[in-house]
Design a protein around this motif. Structure first.
Motif, short mmCIF file in Angstrom:
data_model
loop_
_atom_site.label_atom_id
_atom_site.label_comp_id
_atom_site.label_asym_id
_atom_site.label_seq_id
_atom_site.Cartn_x
_atom_site.Cartn_y
_atom_site.Cartn_z
N ALA A 55 0.83 -1.21 0.00
CA ALA A 55 0.00 0.00 0.00
C ALA A 55 0.87 1.26 0.00
O ALA A 55 0.59 2.21 -0.73
N SER A 56 1.92 1.25 0.79
CA SER A 56 2.83 2.41 0.82
C SER A 56 3.56 2.55 -0.50
O SER A 56 3.75 3.66 -1.00
N ALA A 57 3.99 1.42 -1.06
CA ALA A 57 4.67 1.44 -2.36
C ALA A 57 3.73 1.98 -3.44
O ALA A 57 4.16 2.76 -4.30
N ALA A 58 2.47 1.61 -3.37
CA ALA A 58 1.50 2.09 -4.36
C ALA A 58 1.31 3.60 -4.25
O ALA A 58 1.19 4.29 -5.27
N GLY A 59 1.29 4.12 -3.03
CA GLY A 59 1.17 5.57 -2.84
C GLY A 59 2.36 6.31 -3.40
O GLY A 59 2.21 7.34 -4.09
N LEU A 60 3.57 5.81 -3.13
CA LEU A 60 4.79 6.42 -3.68
C LEU A 60 4.81 6.31 -5.21
O LEU A 60 5.22 7.23 -5.90
N PRO A 92 3.22 -2.38 -7.88
CA PRO A 92 3.65 -1.60 -6.72
C PRO A 92 4.80 -2.25 -5.92
O PRO A 92 5.73 -1.56 -5.51
N ALA A 93 4.74 -3.55 -5.73
CA ALA A 93 5.81 -4.22 -4.98
C ALA A 93 7.15 -4.11 -5.71
O ALA A 93 8.19 -3.89 -5.09
N VAL A 94 7.11 -4.27 -7.02
CA VAL A 94 8.33 -4.15 -7.84
C VAL A 94 8.84 -2.71 -7.79
O VAL A 94 10.03 -2.48 -7.63
N PHE A 95 7.93 -1.75 -7.92
CA PHE A 95 8.31 -0.34 -7.84
C PHE A 95 9.00 -0.06 -6.50
O PHE A 95 10.03 0.61 -6.45
N GLY A 96 8.43 -0.57 -5.42
CA GLY A 96 9.01 -0.35 -4.09
C GLY A 96 10.43 -0.88 -3.99
O GLY A 96 11.31 -0.23 -3.43
N LYS A 97 10.66 -2.07 -4.52
CA LYS A 97 12.01 -2.67 -4.49
C LYS A 97 12.98 -1.87 -5.35
O LYS A 97 14.11 -1.61 -4.96
N ILE A 98 12.53 -1.47 -6.53
CA ILE A 98 13.38 -0.69 -7.42
C ILE A 98 13.74 0.64 -6.77
O ILE A 98 14.90 1.07 -6.80
N LEU A 99 12.76 1.28 -6.16
CA LEU A 99 13.00 2.55 -5.49
C LEU A 99 14.00 2.38 -4.34
O LEU A 99 14.95 3.15 -4.21
N SER A 100 13.81 1.34 -3.54
CA SER A 100 14.71 1.09 -2.42
C SER A 100 16.14 0.84 -2.90
O SER A 100 17.09 1.45 -2.40
N VAL A 101 16.30 -0.04 -3.87
CA VAL A 101 17.63 -0.36 -4.40
C VAL A 101 18.27 0.88 -5.05
O VAL A 101 19.47 1.13 -4.90
N SER A 102 17.47 1.67 -5.75
CA SER A 102 17.99 2.89 -6.39
C SER A 102 18.49 3.88 -5.35
O SER A 102 19.57 4.47 -5.51
N VAL A 106 6.91 10.87 -13.82
CA VAL A 106 7.39 9.95 -14.87
C VAL A 106 6.29 8.91 -15.09
O VAL A 106 6.22 7.90 -14.38
N PRO A 107 5.40 9.15 -16.06
CA PRO A 107 4.23 8.28 -16.26
C PRO A 107 4.55 6.79 -16.46
O PRO A 107 3.74 5.94 -16.10
N GLN A 108 5.70 6.46 -16.99
CA GLN A 108 6.06 5.06 -17.23
C GLN A 108 6.14 4.25 -15.94
O GLN A 108 6.03 3.03 -15.95
N MET A 109 6.33 4.91 -14.81
CA MET A 109 6.43 4.20 -13.53
C MET A 109 5.11 3.55 -13.14
O MET A 109 5.09 2.62 -12.34
N ALA A 110 4.02 4.03 -13.69
CA ALA A 110 2.70 3.46 -13.38
C ALA A 110 2.55 2.05 -13.94
O ALA A 110 1.68 1.29 -13.49
N GLU A 111 3.38 1.68 -14.90
CA GLU A 111 3.28 0.36 -15.53
C GLU A 111 3.82 -0.76 -14.66
O GLU A 111 3.55 -1.93 -14.92
N LEU A 112 4.58 -0.44 -13.62
CA LEU A 112 5.16 -1.45 -12.74
C LEU A 112 4.15 -1.90 -11.69
O LEU A 112 3.23 -1.16 -11.34
#
Length: 143
Positions: free
Chosen positions: A31-36, A52-62, A44-50
């Protein structure tokens, strides 16, 4: 070569802040990852295609990677500054494109936008890291 005290201070402050943020996101719930992700996809509209869990991991690692690059003196300041500049550009783009974050002039933050608008300091540090050494060398040559 070498690193100046000014660059070291800029890199330490921003690197520690970003590294801590990335470590805190390692166990981010969906839920937090989805909000971020929603906020980031405004910039960056392309980020919506991921997912949420994957986005959260990518954000953390980045964030962990960028924070580490800023803290490691063997990474050139200009290169670390370019990475920080890209990161801050996404943050500021999200801030400017998210409804309700800015006043009617489109720049000044609302109460809700202040938390994101403050990230402009990262853009300033990026500029200093990218161009600071060149300016210092130029001044030294003129003397």
């Amino acid at each position: 070569m070498g690193i100046s005290i000014a660059n070291a201070a800029l890199r330490l402050v921003s690197g520690a802040f970003i590294l801590n943020s990335g470590i805190n996101k390692l166990r981010i719930d969906e839920a937090s990852a989805a909000g971020l992700q929603q906020m980031a996809s405004n910039g960056v509209p392309q980020m919506a295609e991921l997912e949420p869990a994957v986005f959260g991991k990518i954000l953390s690692v980045s964030e962990i990677s960028l924070g580490s690059a800023l803290l490691l003196p063997l990474v050139p300041s200009r290169l670390a500054g370019i990475g920080l500049g890209a990161f801050s550009a996404v943050l500021l783009s999200s801030y400017l494109r998210t409804p309700g974050m800015t006043e009617s002039d489109g720049v000044r933050p609302t109460a809700d936008g202040t938390a994101l608008a403050k990230d402009v300091w990262l853009a300033g540090i990026a500029v200093a890291l990218i161009f600071g050494r060149r300016a210092a060398k130029k001044i030294k040559k003129e003397k």
